[in-house]
Design a protein around this motif. Structure first.
Motif, PDB file in Angstrom:
ATOM      1  N   LEU A 115       0.857  -1.185   0.000  1.00 24.82           N
ATOM      2  CA  LEU A 115       0.000   0.000   0.000  1.00 24.82           C
ATOM      3  C   LEU A 115       0.891   1.232   0.000  1.00 24.82           C
ATOM      4  N   ALA A 116       0.507   2.232  -0.799  1.00 22.72           N
ATOM      5  CA  ALA A 116       1.300   3.470  -0.863  1.00 22.72           C
ATOM      6  C   ALA A 116       0.367   4.644  -1.079  1.00 22.72           C
ATOM      7  N   ARG A 117       0.812   5.800  -0.597  1.00 24.08           N
ATOM      8  CA  ARG A 117       0.064   7.034  -0.813  1.00 24.08           C
ATOM      9  C   ARG A 117       0.864   7.988  -1.681  1.00 24.08           C
ATOM     10  N   CYS A 118       0.139   8.712  -2.503  1.00 21.58           N
ATOM     11  CA  CYS A 118       0.706   9.823  -3.273  1.00 21.58           C
ATOM     12  C   CYS A 118      -0.206  11.004  -3.003  1.00 21.58           C
ATOM     13  N   GLY A 119       0.187  11.870  -2.083  1.00 26.59           N
ATOM     14  CA  GLY A 119      -0.737  12.882  -1.610  1.00 26.59           C
ATOM     15  C   GLY A 119      -1.930  12.203  -0.960  1.00 26.59           C
ATOM     16  N   ARG A 120      -3.145  12.469  -1.461  1.00 32.14           N
ATOM     17  CA  ARG A 120      -4.361  11.849  -0.925  1.00 32.14           C
ATOM     18  C   ARG A 120      -4.809  10.657  -1.759  1.00 32.14           C
ATOM     19  N   LEU A 121      -3.996  10.230  -2.697  1.00 34.96           N
ATOM     20  CA  LEU A 121      -4.322   9.083  -3.531  1.00 34.96           C
ATOM     21  C   LEU A 121      -3.732   7.814  -2.917  1.00 34.96           C
ATOM     22  N   VAL A 122      -4.537   6.767  -2.830  1.00 37.14           N
ATOM     23  CA  VAL A 122      -4.109   5.501  -2.240  1.00 37.14           C
ATOM     24  C   VAL A 122      -3.975   4.463  -3.355  1.00 37.14           C
ATOM     25  N   PHE A 123      -2.828   3.800  -3.401  1.00 41.06           N
ATOM     26  CA  PHE A 123      -2.552   2.763  -4.388  1.00 41.06           C
ATOM     27  C   PHE A 123      -2.268   1.450  -3.667  1.00 41.06           C
ATOM     28  N   VAL A 124      -2.575   0.334  -4.333  1.00 37.07           N
ATOM     29  CA  VAL A 124      -2.257  -0.984  -3.794  1.00 37.07           C
ATOM     30  C   VAL A 124      -1.569  -1.816  -4.862  1.00 37.07           C
ATOM     31  N   ARG A 125      -0.854  -2.835  -4.401  1.00 32.86           N
ATOM     32  CA  ARG A 125      -0.199  -3.786  -5.294  1.00 32.86           C
ATOM     33  C   ARG A 125      -0.289  -5.161  -4.653  1.00 32.86           C
ATOM     34  N   MET A 126      -0.555  -6.182  -5.450  1.00 38.23           N
ATOM     35  CA  MET A 126      -0.670  -7.525  -4.907  1.00 38.23           C
ATOM     36  C   MET A 126       0.648  -7.983  -4.288  1.00 38.23           C
ATOM     37  N   ALA A 127       1.753  -7.797  -4.992  1.00 38.85           N
ATOM     38  CA  ALA A 127       3.052  -8.213  -4.469  1.00 38.85           C
ATOM     39  C   ALA A 127       3.456  -7.311  -3.308  1.00 38.85           C
ATOM     40  N   ALA A 128       3.849  -7.924  -2.210  1.00 45.80           N
ATOM     41  CA  ALA A 128       4.226  -7.139  -1.035  1.00 45.80           C
ATOM     42  C   ALA A 128       5.545  -6.408  -1.236  1.00 45.80           C
ATOM     43  N   ASP A 129       6.423  -6.943  -2.091  1.00 45.45           N
ATOM     44  CA  ASP A 129       7.733  -6.348  -2.314  1.00 45.45           C
ATOM     45  C   ASP A 129       7.887  -5.953  -3.780  1.00 45.45           C
ATOM     46  N   GLY A 130       8.698  -4.924  -4.012  1.00 49.44           N
ATOM     47  CA  GLY A 130       8.942  -4.484  -5.374  1.00 49.44           C
ATOM     48  C   GLY A 130       9.243  -2.995  -5.412  1.00 49.44           C
ATOM     49  N   PRO A 131       9.370  -2.427  -6.616  1.00 47.23           N
ATOM     50  CA  PRO A 131       9.662  -0.999  -6.738  1.00 47.23           C
ATOM     51  C   PRO A 131       8.583  -0.156  -6.063  1.00 47.23           C
ATOM     52  N   SER A 132       8.982   0.987  -5.555  1.00 47.65           N
ATOM     53  CA  SER A 132       8.038   1.885  -4.904  1.00 47.65           C
ATOM     54  C   SER A 132       7.092   2.489  -5.936  1.00 47.65           C
ATOM     55  N   LEU A 133       5.996   3.061  -5.449  1.00 46.48           N
ATOM     56  CA  LEU A 133       5.054   3.747  -6.339  1.00 46.48           C
ATOM     57  C   LEU A 133       5.750   4.886  -7.070  1.00 46.48           C
ATOM     58  N   GLU A 134       6.595   5.641  -6.385  1.00 53.02           N
ATOM     59  CA  GLU A 134       7.298   6.757  -7.024  1.00 53.02           C
ATOM     60  C   GLU A 134       8.216   6.257  -8.129  1.00 53.02           C
ATOM     61  N   GLU A 135       8.864   5.123  -7.898  1.00 59.63           N
ATOM     62  CA  GLU A 135       9.725   4.558  -8.943  1.00 59.63           C
ATOM     63  C   GLU A 135       8.913   4.142 -10.167  1.00 59.63           C
ATOM     64  N   GLU A 136       7.735   3.553  -9.942  1.00 60.05           N
ATOM     65  CA  GLU A 136       6.926   3.115 -11.080  1.00 60.05           C
ATOM     66  C   GLU A 136       6.362   4.297 -11.856  1.00 60.05           C
ATOM     67  N   LEU A 137       5.889   5.325 -11.159  1.00 58.96           N
ATOM     68  CA  LEU A 137       5.287   6.469 -11.839  1.00 58.96           C
ATOM     69  C   LEU A 137       6.326   7.440 -12.386  1.00 58.96           C
ATOM     70  N   GLY A 138       7.481   7.500 -11.753  1.00 62.77           N
ATOM     71  CA  GLY A 138       8.469   8.515 -12.068  1.00 62.77           C
ATOM     72  C   GLY A 138       8.318   9.688 -11.110  1.00 62.77           C
ATOM     73  N   ALA A 139       9.417  10.286 -10.733  1.00 64.74           N
ATOM     74  CA  ALA A 139       9.402  11.326  -9.701  1.00 64.74           C
ATOM     75  C   ALA A 139       8.550  12.526 -10.097  1.00 64.74           C
ATOM     76  N   ALA A 140       8.616  12.943 -11.355  1.00 60.57           N
ATOM     77  CA  ALA A 140       7.883  14.135 -11.787  1.00 60.57           C
ATOM     78  C   ALA A 140       6.376  13.905 -11.727  1.00 60.57           C
ATOM     79  N   LEU A 141       5.912  12.767 -12.250  1.00 61.33           N
ATOM     80  CA  LEU A 141       4.482  12.489 -12.226  1.00 61.33           C
ATOM     81  C   LEU A 141       3.998  12.263 -10.802  1.00 61.33           C
ATOM     82  N   PHE A 142       4.783  11.581  -9.985  1.00 60.75           N
ATOM     83  CA  PHE A 142       4.422  11.358  -8.588  1.00 60.75           C
ATOM     84  C   PHE A 142       4.208  12.697  -7.885  1.00 60.75           C
ATOM     85  N   ALA A 143       5.124  13.637  -8.080  1.00 60.95           N
ATOM     86  CA  ALA A 143       5.015  14.949  -7.434  1.00 60.95           C
ATOM     87  C   ALA A 143       3.796  15.711  -7.942  1.00 60.95           C
TER      88      ALA A 143
END
Length: 218
Positions: A115-143
């Motif tokens: 589970l990860a947050r980006c501001g007030r947006l909540v994201f989930v992923r089935m796999a417990a381990d792996g790249p962070s949400l920021e890594e998947e989206l890219g720093a600019a889009l995450f911000a």
């Protein structure tokens, strides 16, 4: 059939937008989805927002069958309930039927999901381990997503996006921003999930006039 998709693009390794943080602000509030055939749940348990596979480890029944709601993380089949670590803490008839001590309970903990947050947006992923949400989206889009979600705190009447609205795509989330200040978020259901797991919300900036259809989230 062999799955030739790159490991990082398989559904179980991808982040999916689930809901707004406001949807999980209340104790026992939950939101569910599916990734393929696997049900997931994010839930507020005593102030902690956590995510698990939405499957009881006793007889593998789905715990929460509704897309969203408010209630304890308790399996409807035999009444097992789970804490914020996924460990079963309420086991009816445990002294006579199961006789599970602390270690036995821990072995029957729910399978965690990420589970990860980006501001007030909540994201989930089935796999417990792996790249962070920021890594998947890219720093600019995450911000950018974090800034937008924080700048539009009020929910209001649904709007249909117009052709000239700015569009942003991230994971299963499509965001449309109106020139005059509304934000429409549409979360498509992940692969394998039916349409009841798709969600749309219209947000307004903090400076927008408060109307009967627009309210400050709890």
């Amino acid at each position: 059939m062999q799955n030739d998709a790159p490991e990082s693009r398989r559904p179980e390794n991808r982040w999916f937008h689930l809901c707004m943080a406001d949807d999980l602000a209340t104790l026992n509030a939950f939101v569910t989805t599916r990734v393929g055939a696997v049900p997931l749940v994010a839930q507020n348990i005593k102030g902690r927002v956590v995510a698990f596979r939405n499957v009881c480890t006793h007889r593998f029944a789905v715990i929460h069958s509704e897309p969203a709601g408010c209630g304890p993380l308790r399996c409807p089949y035999h009444g097992w309930s789970f804490d914020a670590d996924g460990v079963p803490v309420g086991l009816p008839f445990n002294p006579t039927d199961f006789q599970l001590e602390a270690e036995g309970r821990r072995r029957l903990a729910l399978h965690p999901a990420a589970l990860a947050r980006c501001g007030r947006l909540v994201f989930v992923r089935m796999a417990a381990d792996g790249p962070s949400l920021e890594e998947e989206l890219g720093a600019a889009l995450f911000a950018r997503l974090a800034a937008l979600s924080d700048a539009f705190p009020r929910r209001g009447a649904a709007l249909e996006p117009e052709d000239d609205w700015e569009r942003i795509d991230a994971a299963n989330l499509r965001i449309h921003q109106a020139p005059d200040g509304a934000l429409v978020l549409h979360s498509a259901a992940p692969a394998g999930a039916d349409s009841r797991f798709s969600r749309t919300v219209t947000l307004y900036p903090a400076t927008a006039p408060i109307t009967a259809d627009a309210e400050q989230p709890a």
